[in-house]
Every structure is written in structure tokens, then in C-alpha cells.
Design an enzyme around this catalytic site. Structure first.
Site, mmCIF file in Angstrom:
data_model
loop_
_atom_site.group_PDB
_atom_site.id
_atom_site.type_symbol
_atom_site.label_atom_id
_atom_site.label_comp_id
_atom_site.label_asym_id
_atom_site.label_seq_id
_atom_site.Cartn_x
_atom_site.Cartn_y
_atom_site.Cartn_z
ATOM 1 N N GLY A 212 0.838 -1.207 0.000
ATOM 2 C CA GLY A 212 0.000 0.000 0.000
ATOM 3 C C GLY A 212 0.863 1.243 0.000
ATOM 4 O O GLY A 212 2.055 1.175 -0.298
ATOM 5 N N ASN A 213 0.270 2.371 0.315
ATOM 6 C CA ASN A 213 1.046 3.615 0.408
ATOM 7 C C ASN A 213 0.429 4.520 1.475
ATOM 8 O O ASN A 213 -0.594 4.188 2.068
ATOM 9 C CB ASN A 213 1.128 4.304 -0.963
ATOM 10 C CG ASN A 213 -0.247 4.683 -1.482
ATOM 11 O OD1 ASN A 213 -0.924 5.527 -0.905
ATOM 12 N ND2 ASN A 213 -0.675 4.050 -2.571
ATOM 13 N N HIS A 214 1.073 5.673 1.703
ATOM 14 C CA HIS A 214 0.687 6.528 2.831
ATOM 15 C C HIS A 214 -0.437 7.504 2.530
ATOM 16 O O HIS A 214 -0.697 8.401 3.328
ATOM 17 C CB HIS A 214 1.906 7.333 3.309
ATOM 18 C CG HIS A 214 2.946 6.489 3.959
ATOM 19 N ND1 HIS A 214 2.711 5.768 5.097
ATOM 20 C CD2 HIS A 214 4.234 6.236 3.621
ATOM 21 C CE1 HIS A 214 3.799 5.108 5.445
ATOM 22 N NE2 HIS A 214 4.744 5.369 4.558
ATOM 23 N N ALA A 280 -4.139 7.625 -4.913
ATOM 24 C CA ALA A 280 -2.763 7.161 -5.111
ATOM 25 C C ALA A 280 -2.851 5.654 -5.393
ATOM 26 O O ALA A 280 -2.798 4.828 -4.478
ATOM 27 C CB ALA A 280 -1.942 7.443 -3.864
#
Ligand code: CTP
Length: 403
Positions: A212-214, A280
């Protein structure tokens, strides 16, 4: 939430018996989240006291150009009051005041403020039935509407004189409803549908792990709110996010992976007027998702990744009349990379963030953006809160869809 939330309402009260109802009107405006200031004609103070109205509105009430009893009191600036207001409502509006408004007579603070106001002006007539029917009143009502003022018509019923007929001021509840509806009907995105993606995507490795990402989703959720506040019906496709939203015009569609986001977007895309892709999205996902938890071993672990589908690009290819907006997060050659994306993804607008700008990006509460359109017109914005940035983005879109 009422469309009056945060609006500055200037209530002008004139000398009719219906003035006693304005206490209720002030309360209703305050309850709907508006800020209220009251100005009165001197004669209207015979029907309701300024103290009642200042207590309810939590603001001083003025009826003269300066208050003689208070030597510290400054000139009550009608121009400032007129410019302060997002909307002005004159209720009750007597035959006398309506006639003066029509002719630009300006012999009290209320009338001077009316002439100075640049905001929409509503008026709710109230008088006895024969006065209401009189040709001179009819002329006033017509002229005032031809000037762009908005009439909240009087209703029929028993009047203070004991006569029964037309001339009663609309009830405070109906005045507030009328104004709310009028504002909603005139919102710039009224009737428009908007597809929006927000947040990260999670790409499963096994039943308990993911890539995943932030991204917090905050930017996208703020855009959803800004658009809905301007009347758009929003389909908000959100990856995993803690953001909350509560707006009757926002439909939240929760997804986890890039593939689910792709499917949800294509489900709605053909029905919308505008699409903004702020999510994102993971560019890669594990090629094989293991169906049982991967056990720890001494050797290193290699996970083979495959590209996900580029949702934005696919919407650019499928575009009919939609106004398509993408985001670009860049670290170098920002503007030229963003321009390339406009062309390769068939966009109308791109919102560029540079990671070189302090306070920009997808984790914090602020953002610093540059907006570039398909003609390569470029506008740079200062560092702002994400809710302010959202309003800037929506305003840039409104300017172009209305051009
Ligand atoms: N985007 C998308 N689907 C993907 C990847 C990105 O819809 N699979 C969208 C994002 O929501 C954003 C835009 O594409 O609106 C740009 O994403 P970005 O990661 O900056 O650009 P990429 O096209 O992925 O190019 P690169 O990573 O090489 O800069």
C-alpha cells in the site's frame, strides 16, 4: 447540513406587525449555521425591540447612521454592512419601504445598506390586503424583481386588520426554506455528476499482507465536500481510508484494490460530467496472491509484481464529454512531466504536486499545487489547507466547463 451554513445573512426589518415574527426568523438562520446581523428602520422598533434581536443574533442591531446615546459608537457604515453580507433579506417589507427601494430613496440606514449591497437581496412583503393589491404596490414589486431582487411572496390568511386575504408575510420557516432552495437551485454544479477517486489502494500479497502507500485520502474527501457544497452529486470511490463524510449528495463507494477501483470507476464514468482522479493507485500488484499466510523462512523472499491498469488513462481513452482531471505527484521536471501526462492520458486538467515543495503531497493537512490545463495554461497556488485547495480545484473546473 443547510446551504446557509457559514453564510452571512443581513436581515432588514421594517415597520409592519409581522416584525414580531423576525425573532423566530433570526433563530432559524442561526440554527441553520448562518451568521446574522440585523438592521431596522426606526419605526420598526415599535414592533420588536433591538435588544431581542441583538440577543438572538449575538450581534449589535443598528437602525441609525450613528447611535446618539453612545458617544463611543462609530458611524454605522452601510457600505461595509452591504459588502459583509452573502445575502440580504428584508422581512417584513412594508409598502412604504418597497416603494422607497424602487425609487432609490435612501433616508434610513436600511435603505442605504440595500443600495450598497452587492449580494442577492430577498424581500418578504407584508401589508394589508388592499395595500397589497394597490397598483402602486404592484409596480414596486415588479420593479424590484426586474432589478434582480428576489420576492418571497406574501400568503393569504387573516391579517392584523381582521380582514382576510393576501398580504401576510411568509412564515419564518417558509422564508428560510425558500432561500435555501433558491441558493441550491443556483449552485454552479447543480445537476452535475462527478466521479472522484481518493485514498490509497491495497494490493494483497497473502490473506494478511498487502502493498500500500501513505495516502490519507484527505485531499479527495475535501474535493468531494467542495463539489457537493456547490451542488454536484458525487460518486466518491475511496480506497482504504479513515476519512469520514456525511453529505446527502456524496455517495461513498469503498474499494480496496486498484482493480476494484478500476471497475467502480467504469461503472459510473459514462453517467458523469466530471471525473477527478486523486487516488494514489498502486502501479504494481503481486502477480500471484498466495491463499494462505506466507510462512517465514531463512531465505530471502521474492514477490513478482505485475502492472495494475492505469485507471486515469483508461478513462481518457473512453472519454465522451466528460471533463477529466488527473493528479501528478512529481519529484523532478514537474511541469514537463505533468504536460506529458495531460497528452498521454487525454486530460482536460492536471493538478500537480511537487515533492520538492514543503507541505505538499498526500500525507499532511496542507498542499501546494499547480494547475495546468489542456492548453498548457498554468496557475501556481500558495501552500494552503487541503480544504482550501479543494475549493481552488473545483473553481478552476467550473470556470472551464462554463466557458
Ligand atoms: N492513476 C490511476 N491509475 C493508476 C495509477 C495512477 O488512475 N494505476 C492516476 C492517479 O490517480 C493520478 C494520476 O494517475 O490522477 C497520476 O498518477 P502518477 O502516479 O503521478 O502518474 P503515473 O501515470 O503513474 O506515472 P509515474 O508514476 O511514472 O509518474
Amino acid at each position: 447540513m443547510s446551504v446557509l451554513q457559514g453564510k452571512k445573512v443581513l436581515l432588514g426589518i421594517t415597520a409592519g406587525i409581522a416584525a414580531y415574527k423576525t425573532a423566530g426568523l433570526v433563530r432559524l438562520f442561526i440554527k441553520s449555521g448562518a451568521e446574522v446581523k440585523v438592521i431596522m428602520t426606526p419605526a420598526s422598533k415599535d414592533f420588536i425591540t433591538p435588544l431581542t434581536l441583538s440577543t438572538l443574533s449575538k450581534n449589535p442591531v443598528h437602525s441609525t447612521f450613528y447611535d446618539q446615546e453612545d458617544e463611543n459608537e462609530l458611524w454605522n457604515n452601510h457600505v461595509e454592512l452591504g459588502l459583509w453580507a452573502d445575502l440580504m433579506i428584508i422581512a417584513p417589507a412594508t409598502a412604504n419601504t418597497l416603494s422607497k427601494m424602487t425609487n432609490g430613496v435612501c433616508d434610513n440606514l436600511l435603505l442605504a445598506t440595500y443600495l450598497s449591497a452587492k449580494c442577492p437581496v430577498y424581500f418578504a412583503p407584508a401589508m394589508d390586503l388592499d395595500m397589497y393589491k394597490h397598483q402602486s404596490t404592484k409596480n414596486s414589486l415588479e420593479s424590484l424583481q426586474s432589478f434582480g431582487n428576489i420576492m418571497i411572496p406574501a400568503t393569504s390568511g387573516e391579517l392584523a386588520s381582521g380582514l382576510v386575504g393576501e398580504g401576510r408575510m411568509a412564515e419564518p420557516e417558509d422564508i428560510v426554506k425558500f432561500i435555501e432552495q433558491d441558493i441550491m437551485d443556483k449552485l454552479p454544479l447543480k445537476g452535475k455528476k462527478l466521479l472522484l477517486t481518493a485514498g490509497p489502494t491495497y494490493e494483497a500479497i497473502d490473506p494478511v499482507r498487502f502493498i500500500g502507500n501513505h495516502s490519507s485520502g484527505k485531499m479527495g474527501f475535501e474535493i468531494a465536500k467542495a463539489a457537493a457544497n456547490l451542488g454536484a452529486e458525487v460518486f466518491l470511490v475511496s480506497g482504504p481510508s479513515h476519512q469520514k463524510v456525511n453529505h446527502s449528495l456524496i455517495h461513498r463507494i469503498d474499494v480496496t484494490s486498484a482493480q476494484q477501483m478500476y471497475d467502480a470507476c467504469h461503472n459510473h464514468y459514462m453517467d458523469v460530467d466530471i471525473a477527478i482522479l486523486s487516488a494514489a493507485v498502486a502501479d504494481y500488484r503481486p502477480k500471484n496472491v498466495v491463499d494462505k499466510k506466507i510462512k517465514k523462512k531463512d531465505a530471502s523472499l521474492v514477490i513478482e509484481l505485475e502492472p495494475t491498469q492505469d485507471i486515469l488513462k483508461s478513462l481518457g481513452s473512453a472519454k465522451k464529454n466528460q471533463f477529466l482531471v488527473g493528479f501528478a505527484l512529481e519529484t523532478n521536471d514537474e511541469v514537463s512531466n505533468a504536460k506529458k501526462k495531460i497528452e498521454s492520458k487525454n486530460l482536460n486538467l492536471i493538478v500537480l504536486n511537487s515533492l520538492r515543495d514543503k507541505g505538499a503531497g498526500f500525507a499532511g493537512d496542507t498542499n501546494k499545487i499547480t494547475i495546468i490545463d489542456s492548453d498548457f495554461n498554468q496557475t501556481e497556488y500558495d501552500l494552503k489547507s487541503k480544504s482550501e485547495v479543494a475549493v481552488d480545484i473545483i473553481n478552476e473546473i467550473i470556470t472551464r466547463i462554463n466557458a
